[in-house]
Write an enzyme that holds these catalytic residues in place. Structure first.
Site, PDB file in Angstrom:
ATOM      1  CD  GLU A 128      -2.939   1.190   2.266  1.00 65.25           C
ATOM      2  OE1 GLU A 128      -2.793   0.430   3.228  1.00 65.25           O
ATOM      3  OE2 GLU A 128      -3.855   2.005   2.188  1.00 65.25           O
ATOM      4  N   GLY A 268       2.550   2.305  10.934  1.00 66.37           N
ATOM      5  CA  GLY A 268       2.269   1.519  12.135  1.00 66.37           C
ATOM      6  C   GLY A 268       2.123   0.037  11.824  1.00 66.37           C
ATOM      7  CG  MET A 270       0.013  -3.307   4.843  1.00 69.10           C
ATOM      8  SD  MET A 270      -0.949  -1.832   4.384  1.00 69.10           S
ATOM      9  CE  MET A 270      -2.174  -2.598   3.315  1.00 69.10           C
ATOM     10  CG  ASN A 272      -0.112  -6.862   3.898  1.00 66.18           C
ATOM     11  OD1 ASN A 272      -0.185  -5.961   3.087  1.00 66.18           O
ATOM     12  ND2 ASN A 272       0.802  -6.894   4.855  1.00 66.18           N
ATOM     13  CD  GLU A 305      -3.288  -2.176  10.549  1.00 67.92           C
ATOM     14  OE1 GLU A 305      -3.722  -2.376   9.398  1.00 67.92           O
ATOM     15  OE2 GLU A 305      -2.954  -1.049  10.967  1.00 67.92           O
ATOM     16  CD  GLU A 327      -6.582   3.149   6.489  1.00 66.99           C
ATOM     17  OE1 GLU A 327      -6.788   2.955   7.708  1.00 66.99           O
ATOM     18  OE2 GLU A 327      -5.944   2.330   5.791  1.00 66.99           O
TER      19      GLU A 327
END
Ligand code: ZN
Length: 882
Positions: A128, A268, A270, A272, A305, A327
């Protein structure tokens, strides 16, 4: 190099790709400097697309060694490959076809930490927003979704672990000393959610049984030896999974969920798919090395996350302009999670503090942009507090407008209607309109109009008529590219508090809609009358910070004190204290500038000390009450022409007055707020520690000696108390031998723990005053300083620039020039990191003229820098222009 640097992308230009990607098959032959990537991509031409349209794929610093169409080499004349683009012509009109691309990449040389890179001896990816194009040519945009198969081949000894998204298919030996593993992710995903990790790591394992009874394997991978520090993160993960089922009805959808902690990471963490990658700062914790704030951050980021699995992954964004769709919404979800795990009011206070000190300045400066921007040059620069935190506030306002039940119905509809989609903000809002029947057109301006609305209020009580009349006016300030604004729909929670502390219930309301306790401000000017109010009420407005606005309301100290003592909404009580304190802090700064003595309103002192000593109130709340608005808050309120030295000195003077008046209270708190027994990171214990350390800080003003802090440092049995005592020593008494001794004890004791050494750097970076710059420069030569590690750079250079208001804003401008040199240096390795640290100067225009001139000169130094990245030039140009 990319050639698209400087090109502006516009939301209005969105159109779907010409080719539909059906599936992705990747094979990695890992090598530290020459990794071979073979990407097999199956496409078909989208219905209605011209048969002559070429396939255009994104790249970034790529080197291609092979290109096949349906396994046959593509003749040279039919494609153009540059480092940042691959164009293939003459492709089939009607049938699917397979393109096979071979690229050779060098993970070791990848210092940008985007794409495939090396950290701590392992291979790791970050894709990203546009990092996948650094791995292979690809339609690297979030609206291109496909299932992925990933084959990883690597030397077995250094890489026993080969991980990717989805479910493990199998593995085996692969020639001499090598092995391979295959993964399949059945959930179609955009490339930014791709991940690969390979190397040698330790692992902690657990399981979670989902609401439908499926067992999910949970695995957290960390450097060998760090396994004992994973327990809290694992616990937070299980609580997050449970909470998302209970509160949002969302179940996890793969058989395995993995988290890998790495020490070099730009952000911070990710999200995935099935394989989150984390900055290890947000995974590792134990009492000896992590503070209460660290525990709270770990809990929040693990949850964040994980929650992305539905809000971001299952439903992703159509384009990067929609970033807040995942977000802002996911921050809202993690805020609600933390509120449920901890004290809701205290959590809300902390959120609002953060919003005001970070997002409000962004919204008031040259980098201001809407929650959903309409154009960008570099998407990396839009992972901002506006998109995240203001985006969360916008979601919260929808919940406030609709009420809990309709909000839930809207969310359910969103999950139902858009699962598997790449969606837009309009899609999201439409779900709430459809679920509630409420028109949210005007409300949607919150996504489009930048700037913090200013609401000016005056109230009038008419005893004869038993009415209370409110006059409200909203003004949205001009921001870059938006000079005029429309009035917004602003939901204001409110109460009319009577003398005895009870709340008036009006017999009628005219001039505005009141639903429950929410007053809807929709006009530029509005007069609202409440009838049947038997005595003069005190207005408590924007309770719970229901709207992210600035409120101008001239309330008397007596009224504010009344709210602070009696409001049933704890947030409003804290807000009233803040409103009491701010004018004192602002006046103190002005007085210092004029060489006058500083005085503090006795009502503030009395109210504060009464609240702080009230044992019926949660310690964490009392600690929040004691934490006066920060220097950035005072600067923001002062608006223009501010002098950071005066703000700092004025704030200290006010604290000293409070400290002297309340010395006995603070001694009592310091002695009574002990947390005996084994350390526990729970919110109640953390609250006690916060209150105790706050008392300690005030006592340093009343006693004016480092003695008590030095004793606290020596006695501390956890990192919260230890680091707070150290910060107090270093920042209040930098020249005392006790402080020097404590700094070196701390350094020696934790020299092998990078995350704690980061704290050691930050504490010193924040020592105020003229000497700060020289100290920071010296620290850069410390053997602990590693210029390639983002956490380390942030903990020293970042902390200094963002938070050392006096040291960084020294009047001669030397620190601005220092930052300019650092930015240019960091930019060569890691443009994203450089651009982010540079935003520390976003409020430069509101400095007094001498400092502002120096700041401009430093920005011009950066602008003239040779080989500037697109990331940094985008920021510096907006800062100079806006
Ligand atoms: Zn996120």
């Amino acid at each position: 190099m990319r050639t698209d640097i400087g090109q502006i992308v516009h939301l209005a230009d969105y159109r779907p790709t010409d080719f539909v990607l059906e599936r992705v098959d990747l094979t990695f032959e890992l090598d530290p400097t020459e990794t071979k990537v073979e990407a097999r991509l199956i496409f078909h031409r989208r219905d209605g697309v011209d048969a002559s349209a070429p396939l255009v794929l994104d790249g970034d610093e790529l080197n291609m060694t092979g290109l096949l169409l349906d396994q046959d080499e593509i003749p040279a004349g039919l494609f153009d490959a540059s480092a940042d683009q691959l164009v293939i012509r003459d492709l089939p009109a009607a049938v699917p076809f397979e393109i096979t691309i071979t690229t050779i990449i060098n993970p070791t040389a990848n210092t940008k930490l985007m794409g495939l890179y090396r950290t701590g001896g392992i291979y790791c990816t970050q894709c990203e927003a546009e990092g996948f194009r650094r791995i292979t040519y690809f339609p690297d945009r979030p609206d291109v979704l496909a299932p992925y198969t990933v084959n990883i081949i690597a030397e077995k000894a250094p890489n026993p672990l080969l991980l990717s998204n989805g479910n493990f298919l199998g593995g085996a030996g692969y020639g001499e000393g090598k092995h391979f593993a295959a993964w399949f992710d059945p959930h179609p995903k955009p490339s930014y959610l791709f991940a690969l990790v390979a190397g040698d790591l330790g692992m902690v394992e657990d399981t979670f049984v989902t609401m439908s009874g499926r067992e999910v394997a949970l695995k957290i991978y960390v450097e060998h030896g760090k396994e004992p520090r994973v327990a809290y993160a694992m616990d937070a993960l299980k609580r997050s999974m449970k909470w998302d089922e209970e509160k949002f009805g969302r179940e996890y959808d793969l058989d395995i969920f993995m988290i890998v902690a790495v020490s070099d990471f730009n952000m911070g963490a990710m999200e995935n798919k099935g394989l989150n990658v984390f900055n290890d700062k947000y995974v590792l914790a134990d009492p000896e090395t992590a503070t209460d704030a660290d525990y709270a951050n770990i809990e929040a980021i693990i949850a964040h996350e994980y929650f992305h699995n539905w809000t971001g992954n299952r439903i992703t964004c159509r384009d990067w302009f929609q970033l807040c769709l995942k977000e802002g919404l996911t921050v809202y979800r993690d805020h609600e999670f933390s509120a449920d795990q901890r004290s809701r009011a205290v959590k809300r206070i902390a959120e609002v503090r953060h919003l005001k000190s970070e997002q409000f300045p962004e919204d008031a400066g040259p980098l201001a942009h809407p929650v959903r921007p309409t154009k960008f040059r570099e998407i990396n620069n839009f992972y901002t507090t506006t998109v995240y935190e203001k985006g969360s506030e916008v979601t919260r306002m929808i919940a406030t407008l609709l009420g809990a039940d309709l909000f839930k119905a809207g969310m359910d509809l969103y999950f139902d209607r858009h699962d598997g989609d790449a969606s837009t903000v309009e899609d999201f809002v439409k779900c709430f309109e459809d679920a509630s029947g409420r028109d949210l057109k005007q409300f949607s301006l919150w996504y489009d109009q930048a700037g913090t609305p200013l609401v000016t209020v005056s109230g009038h009580y008419d005893a004869a008529a038993s009415t209370f009349t409110l006059q409200l006016e909203q003004m949205i300030p001009a921001t870059p590219g938006q000079s005029t604004k429309e009035p917004m729909h602003i939901p204001l929670r409110m109460a009319l508090i009577l003398d005895n502390g009870s709340e008036a219930s009006p017999s009628a309301v005219s001039g505005g809609e009141l639903t429950g306790d929410v007053l809807h401000l929709t006009e530029r000017k509005q007069t609202v009358t409440f009838s049947g109010i038997s005595s003069r009420p005190v207005l408590s407005l924007n309770r719970g910070f229901s709207a992210p606005i600035n409120l101008h309301f001239d309330q008397s100290s007596a009224d504010l004190a009344h709210i602070a003592r009696h409001d049933s909404d704890w947030f409003a009580r804290w807000q009233a204290l803040t409103d009491l304190a701010l004018p004192n802090l602002m006046q103190a700064a002005r007085d210092i500038q004029l060489g006058k003595a500083v005085a503090c309103d006795p009502v503030l002192i009395a109210t504060l000390l009464e609240i702080v000593a009230d044992d019926s109130l949660e310690p964490a709340f009392r600690a929040q009450a004691l934490a006066l608005p920060g220097e950035a808050d005072i600067a923001r309120e002062l608006g223009a022409n501010n002098d950071p030295d005066a703000i700092h000195a004025g704030r200290k003077a006010i604290m000293a007055e409070i400290a002297r008046a309340g010395q006995q209270t603070f001694v009592t708190l310091y002695d009574s707020m002990q947390t005996p027994g084994a350390f526990s990171p729970d919110a109640a214990s953390a609250g006690k520690r916060a209150l105790r350390n706050s008392a300690l800080a005030y006592l340093s003003y009343a006693e004016e000696t480092p003695a008590r802090a030095a004793t606290a440092f020596a006695a501390a049995n956890n990192m919260t108390d230890l680091s707070q005592a150290l910060a107090l020593l270093a920042q209040r008494f930098p020249d005392a031998p006790e402080s020097q001794a404590a700094l070196s004890t701390f350094e020696t004791r934790f020299s092998d723990n990078a995350l704690v050494i980061d704290k050691w750097f930050s504490i010193q970076a924040l020592i105020p005053g003229e000497t700060a710059l020289a100290r920071v420069k010296t620290l850069m030569h410390s053997p602990h300083f590693i210029s390639t590690n983002p956490n380390r750079v942030r903990s020293l250079v970042g902390a200094f620039a963002f938070s050392n208001t006096t040291g960084f804003n020294r009047a001669d401008g030397a620190a601005y020039q220092f930052l300019a040199e650092q930015i240019l240096d960091i930019d060569k390795r890691n443009p994203q990191l450089a651009a982010r640290i540079l935003t520390a100067m976003r409020s430069w225009r509101s400095l007094e003229p001498v400092r502002a001139d120096h700041a401009r000169a430093a920005l011009l130094t950066i602008e003239r820098g040779a080989g500037l990245s697109g990331d940094v030039s985008d920021i510096v140009e907006r800062m100079l222009k806006g």
